[in-house]
Write a protein that holds these residues in place. Structure first.
Motif, PDB file in Angstrom:
ATOM      1  N   ALA A  64      -9.000 -27.747 -36.728  1.00 50.47           N
ATOM      2  CA  ALA A  64      -9.950 -26.667 -37.010  1.00 50.47           C
ATOM      3  C   ALA A  64      -9.483 -25.355 -36.386  1.00 50.47           C
ATOM      4  N   PHE A  65      -9.993 -24.263 -36.937  1.00 52.84           N
ATOM      5  CA  PHE A  65      -9.679 -22.914 -36.466  1.00 52.84           C
ATOM      6  C   PHE A  65     -11.013 -22.216 -36.277  1.00 52.84           C
ATOM      7  N   ILE A  66     -11.450 -22.059 -35.022  1.00 53.02           N
ATOM      8  CA  ILE A  66     -12.844 -21.742 -34.720  1.00 53.02           C
ATOM      9  C   ILE A  66     -12.943 -20.535 -33.786  1.00 53.02           C
ATOM     10  N   SER A  67     -13.958 -19.718 -33.992  1.00 57.01           N
ATOM     11  CA  SER A  67     -14.327 -18.696 -33.014  1.00 57.01           C
ATOM     12  C   SER A  67     -15.741 -18.975 -32.540  1.00 57.01           C
ATOM     13  N   LEU A  68     -15.994 -18.643 -31.286  1.00 53.22           N
ATOM     14  CA  LEU A  68     -17.320 -18.776 -30.682  1.00 53.22           C
ATOM     15  C   LEU A  68     -17.695 -17.390 -30.163  1.00 53.22           C
ATOM     16  N   SER A  69     -18.839 -16.882 -30.606  1.00 56.78           N
ATOM     17  CA  SER A  69     -19.180 -15.484 -30.322  1.00 56.78           C
ATOM     18  C   SER A  69     -20.614 -15.331 -29.860  1.00 56.78           C
ATOM     19  N   LEU A  70     -20.812 -14.316 -29.023  1.00 56.64           N
ATOM     20  CA  LEU A  70     -22.133 -13.875 -28.605  1.00 56.64           C
ATOM     21  C   LEU A  70     -22.462 -12.613 -29.384  1.00 56.64           C
ATOM     22  N   ILE A 112     -29.636 -22.789 -18.496  1.00 62.81           N
ATOM     23  CA  ILE A 112     -28.204 -22.874 -18.746  1.00 62.81           C
ATOM     24  C   ILE A 112     -27.861 -24.240 -19.354  1.00 62.81           C
ATOM     25  N   ALA A 113     -28.567 -25.274 -18.939  1.00 65.06           N
ATOM     26  CA  ALA A 113     -28.339 -26.600 -19.519  1.00 65.06           C
ATOM     27  C   ALA A 113     -28.619 -26.589 -21.016  1.00 65.06           C
ATOM     28  N   ALA A 114     -29.690 -25.906 -21.434  1.00 67.29           N
ATOM     29  CA  ALA A 114     -30.019 -25.829 -22.856  1.00 67.29           C
ATOM     30  C   ALA A 114     -28.965 -25.025 -23.614  1.00 67.29           C
ATOM     31  N   PHE A 115     -28.490 -23.928 -23.007  1.00 70.10           N
ATOM     32  CA  PHE A 115     -27.432 -23.138 -23.641  1.00 70.10           C
ATOM     33  C   PHE A 115     -26.173 -23.991 -23.805  1.00 70.10           C
ATOM     34  N   TYR A 116     -25.814 -24.706 -22.765  1.00 76.13           N
ATOM     35  CA  TYR A 116     -24.622 -25.559 -22.772  1.00 76.13           C
ATOM     36  C   TYR A 116     -24.720 -26.608 -23.884  1.00 76.13           C
ATOM     37  N   GLN A 117     -25.856 -27.248 -23.995  1.00 74.48           N
ATOM     38  CA  GLN A 117     -26.056 -28.262 -25.024  1.00 74.48           C
ATOM     39  C   GLN A 117     -25.993 -27.660 -26.423  1.00 74.48           C
ATOM     40  N   SER A 118     -26.634 -26.512 -26.600  1.00 77.00           N
ATOM     41  CA  SER A 118     -26.636 -25.870 -27.921  1.00 77.00           C
ATOM     42  C   SER A 118     -25.244 -25.388 -28.312  1.00 77.00           C
ATOM     43  N   ALA A 119     -24.487 -24.852 -27.354  1.00 75.19           N
ATOM     44  CA  ALA A 119     -23.119 -24.420 -27.641  1.00 75.19           C
ATOM     45  C   ALA A 119     -22.258 -25.604 -28.066  1.00 75.19           C
ATOM     46  N   SER A 120     -22.418 -26.727 -27.389  1.00 77.95           N
ATOM     47  CA  SER A 120     -21.681 -27.938 -27.754  1.00 77.95           C
ATOM     48  C   SER A 120     -22.020 -28.368 -29.176  1.00 77.95           C
ATOM     49  N   GLU A 121     -23.300 -28.299 -29.513  1.00 78.93           N
ATOM     50  CA  GLU A 121     -23.738 -28.760 -30.832  1.00 78.93           C
ATOM     51  C   GLU A 121     -23.189 -27.894 -31.962  1.00 78.93           C
ATOM     52  N   ILE A 122     -23.186 -26.558 -31.799  1.00 76.19           N
ATOM     53  CA  ILE A 122     -22.715 -25.724 -32.909  1.00 76.19           C
ATOM     54  C   ILE A 122     -21.201 -25.836 -33.087  1.00 76.19           C
ATOM     55  N   VAL A 123     -20.466 -26.005 -31.984  1.00 77.20           N
ATOM     56  CA  VAL A 123     -19.017 -26.199 -32.117  1.00 77.20           C
ATOM     57  C   VAL A 123     -18.726 -27.513 -32.828  1.00 77.20           C
ATOM     58  N   THR A 124     -19.433 -28.555 -32.463  1.00 75.99           N
ATOM     59  CA  THR A 124     -19.255 -29.854 -33.113  1.00 75.99           C
ATOM     60  C   THR A 124     -19.625 -29.773 -34.599  1.00 75.99           C
ATOM     61  N   THR A 125     -20.676 -29.031 -34.909  1.00 78.24           N
ATOM     62  CA  THR A 125     -21.132 -28.901 -36.296  1.00 78.24           C
ATOM     63  C   THR A 125     -20.069 -28.298 -37.193  1.00 78.24           C
ATOM     64  N   VAL A 126     -19.295 -27.341 -36.662  1.00 77.09           N
ATOM     65  CA  VAL A 126     -18.272 -26.695 -37.502  1.00 77.09           C
ATOM     66  C   VAL A 126     -16.914 -27.389 -37.404  1.00 77.09           C
ATOM     67  N   GLY A 127     -16.879 -28.549 -36.748  1.00 77.77           N
ATOM     68  CA  GLY A 127     -15.658 -29.351 -36.749  1.00 77.77           C
ATOM     69  C   GLY A 127     -14.823 -29.292 -35.499  1.00 77.77           C
ATOM     70  N   GLY A 128     -15.352 -28.701 -34.407  1.00 77.95           N
ATOM     71  CA  GLY A 128     -14.590 -28.583 -33.176  1.00 77.95           C
ATOM     72  C   GLY A 128     -14.953 -29.634 -32.151  1.00 77.95           C
ATOM     73  N   SER A 129     -14.291 -29.554 -31.013  1.00 76.64           N
ATOM     74  CA  SER A 129     -14.513 -30.479 -29.891  1.00 76.64           C
ATOM     75  C   SER A 129     -14.831 -29.662 -28.652  1.00 76.64           C
ATOM     76  N   PHE A 130     -16.015 -29.874 -28.090  1.00 77.52           N
ATOM     77  CA  PHE A 130     -16.478 -29.043 -26.978  1.00 77.52           C
ATOM     78  C   PHE A 130     -16.270 -29.775 -25.655  1.00 77.52           C
ATOM     79  N   ASN A 131     -15.024 -30.030 -25.321  1.00 77.71           N
ATOM     80  CA  ASN A 131     -14.702 -30.785 -24.100  1.00 77.71           C
ATOM     81  C   ASN A 131     -14.289 -29.833 -22.976  1.00 77.71           C
TER      82      ASN A 131
END
Length: 318
Positions: free
Chosen positions: A69-75, A101-120
């Motif tokens: 995958a080729f992904i960008s993560l933006s604010l 911050i825990a909720a932000f962390y979880q949500s960021a992980s979920e959107i990256v996974t949704t678009v095909g990435g790995s949030f490790n």
């Protein structure tokens, strides 16, 4: 003293005390976003592979190669959302709002996974005292959208000035980028010589990272919204190693001073905002502090410098 009308309009008011808690939330959120780039990008000198970039809507990792995958993560500070976008057109987002911050962390992980990435990513903050792992930071945090928008407007004024400053140097010079560890926008020039081994000692940061970052002599300047030893928004400039006499440099504008505790020149953002010539004042600060570092550090200025660049005009070789 009231600010000139044009300066007030162009340079937003960002009093740190009024948005300190939101700034802390944004700092930690930017670390989570930046760590996604860090986790998937080969190491580039001085941690340049880990930084964020100012964009018209906010801050971004830029493109990240994540497996296939080729992904960008933006604010996005216009619509106040966090966005993951992939090269195949996949897109996912969640709103920026008061949350833990825990909720932000979880949500960021979920959107990256949704678009095909790995949030490790590494799951704990860097360069903060007594860091709490992201997943364990359960306290509700405020999010002042107006303050964040004004902060972004300030970054959008400052980044082009830093970019213009870059053009007056033939030697190695960094991009204009935001380091999420210290939450500062920075630009760095290099003399070309190696530097003494840095002692390290930054909180929650391996010394090996600091030592690689300062492997060569630097002049670095930047901007932070507050914190880091100053309870107001500041421009800063320093040299490593610090040459003898650097602190006595003739620095402009008049509002700039040397802070002996930090070992840096500082220029209050408020002084720039209240000036009739804010862009010129920032450029004067960058130029004069660099000159102080280069002169006292005996840099080869004739070989390293050139006139500031002009759109559409190639650098003169004559």
């Amino acid at each position: 003293m009231n600010a000139p009308a044009s300066a007030t309009i162009d340079w937003p008011d960002i009093p740190y005390e009024q948005w300190r808690e939101t700034a802390t939330f944004l700092h930690l959120a930017s670390q989570i976003v930046g760590k996604y780039r860090l986790a998937h990008t080969p190491w580039l000198n001085h941690s340049w592979h880990a930084t964020l970039y100012v964009t018209p809507p906010g801050l971004t990792t830029g493109p990240v190669a994540d497996g296939n995958a080729f992904i960008s993560l933006s604010l996005d500070f216009h619509d106040h959302v966090v966005i993951a976008e992939a090269g195949d057109g996949a897109r996912a987002s969640f709103p920026l709002k008061p949350m833990s911050i825990a909720a932000f962390y979880q949500s960021a992980s979920e959107i990256v996974t949704t678009v095909g990435g790995s949030f490790n990513i590494h799951g704990s903050p860097n360069e903060v005292v007594d860091p709490i792992p992201f997943s364990s930071d359960l306290s509700d945090r405020p999010y002042d959208a107006d303050a964040v928008s004004r902060f972004h407007q300030a970054l959008a004024r400052i980044a082009p000035i830093f970019d213009r400053f870059r053009t007056g140097f033939l030697g190695k010079v960094s991009p204009t980028h935001l380091f999420w560890g210290s939450f500062d926008l920075a630009v760095t020039r290099f003399s070309g010589r190696t530097a003494p081994l840095h002692p390290g000692g930054f909180p929650a940061l391996p010394d090996s990272v600091t030592q690689e970052a300062y492997s060569h002599e630097v002049f670095s300047a930047g901007f932070w919204p507050g914190g880091n030893g100053a309870d107001e928004a500041m421009f800063y400039a320093y040299a490593y190693p610090t040459p003898e006499g650097f602190n006595a440099g003739k620095v402009r504008p008049a509002a700039a001073t040397f802070d002996s505790a930090l070992g840096e020149f500082l220029l209050p953002y408020a002084a720039v905002r209240e000036s009739a010539t804010p862009e010129a004042d920032v450029m004067a600060f960058l130029t004069s502090t660099y000159e102080a570092a280069a002169e006292t550090g005996k840099w080869d200025r004739a070989a390293l410098e050139c006139p500031t660049g002009t759109p559409r005009i190639p650098r003169s070789l004559g």
